[in-house]
Design a protein around this motif. Structure first.
Motif: not given
Length: 259
Positions: A188-205
Motif C-alpha cells: 500500500x501507498x501508506x506503507x511507503x509514506x510511513x517508511x519515508x517518515x521513518x527515514x527508511x525510504x527517502x521519497x515517494x511519488x
C-alpha cells in the motif's frame, strides 16, 4: 489535538488490527478472482465493524468515509478517512505488507493519523503540529542530500486500466531508476509514506491523490518531510499527483519527475 482522542484512535486501530490478524494467514491463496474479491470485501467489513463504532464514540460529530479510492474536496468540518486494509490484496495472498489506516481531516487538512502494521506490531501516529512517532518514538525523515543514494518508491494501483497512466508510470520509473539508488513499486501507498517518515525510504511519488493517503502524508509532514504536488505547490487533500520526500532530495526528485 487532544491526547485523549489520539489514544482512543490508536486503541481502535490496534483492535481492528487484532481482528484482522484472526483472519490473516501466510498460507492464504485465493483460487480465483471471485474468491479474491470476496476475501477483500470480508477483510474490509471486519475492520470497519471494529473501527466505526469506536471512532464514532470517540468523536460523535465526525463524518465517516471508508472509500479507499475516494478523491476530491470534502465539506467543512471533521471527517474520519479510513482505508480499512491498506494492501488488502497482499493480505489475502499471505504477504505481510498491509496495514490499518485512519486519518482525521478537519476543514480539508489532516490533523491526526494512525497507521498500524499488525504483523510487525508497528504503530505510526501523527498529529498536526505534534510530530510523528513509531511506537512512541519520534520520527525524523532521512538526511540524504543526493538522489544517487536515495531509496525511492511509487505505488500506482491497477495502471493497466488506464493506458496513459501506465505510460506515464513507465516513463517516471525509468527516469527515477536512472537517478536514484533503488526504486520500488508496491502497495500500500501508506506503507511507503510511513517508511519515508521513518527515514527508511527517502521519497515517494504518486500520480493520483486519493483522500485515504492523508494519513501517510501527515506522517511525512510531521516527521520533517516535504510534500508537494508535481508543480512544487503545497499538497492539498483534493489535489492531484504528489511527491513526499526528505528535504535534501525533494527538489532533485521533483526535477526528475517533471523533466
Amino acid at each position: 489535538m487532544s491526547q485523549e482522542l489520539l489514544a482512543a484512535t490508536v486503541a481502535a486501530v490496534r483492535a481492528a488490527g487484532a481482528r484482522m490478524m484472526t483472519r490473516y494467514s501466510t498460507e492464504s491463496r485465493p483460487s480465483d478472482l471471485p474468491e479474491l474479491l470476496a476475501n477483500l470485501q470480508a477483510n474490509d467489513a471486519a475492520v470497519v465493524d471494529v473501527l466505526r463504532p469506536a471512532l464514532t464514540e470517540a468523536l460523535p460529530s465526525g463524518g465517516w468515509l471508508n472509500d479507499e479510492h475516494g478523491s476530491g474536496p470534502l465539506a467543512t468540518g471533521e471527517w474520519w478517512l479510513i482505508d480499512p486494509v491498506g494492501g488488502n490484496v497482499n493480505a489475502v495472498h499471505g504477504m505481510p505488507d498491509w496495514n490499518i489506516g485512519v486519518s482525521l481531516v478537519r476543514d480539508g487538512r489532516p490533523v491526526l493519523a494512525a497507521v498500524y502494521f499488525p504483523v510487525l506490531d508497528e504503530m505510526f501516529t501523527a498529529t498536526e503540529g505534534g510530530g510523528a512517532f513509531l511506537n512512541g518514538v519520534r520520527l525524523q525523515v532521512s538526511a540524504k542530500t543526493s538522489l544517487d543514494g536515495a531509496l525511492a518508491g511509487t505505488g500506482q494501483a491497477q495502471p493497466g486500466h488506464d493506458p496513459e497512466l501506465a505510460k506515464r508510470m513507465g516513463s517516471a520509473f525509468a527516469a527515477m531508476t536512472n537517478s536514484a539508488l533503488y526504486v520500488r513499486v508496491s502497495v500500500p501507498v501508506t506503507h511507503q509514506l510511513a517508511q519515508v517518515a521513518a527515514g527508511r525510504m527517502d521519497l515517494h511519488w504518486q500520480f493520483d491523490n486519493v483522500r485515504s493517503h492523508a494519513a501517510g502524508v501527515l506522517l511525512v509532514q510531521e516527521a520533517g518531510g516535504v510534500v508537494t504536488d508535481l508543480e512544487g505547490k503545497p499538497w492539498e487533500l483534493a489535489g492531484g499527483s504528489y511527491l513526499a520526500a526528505a528535504p535534501g532530495v525533494h527538489a532533485a526528485a521533483l526535477e526528475v519527475l517533471t523533466d
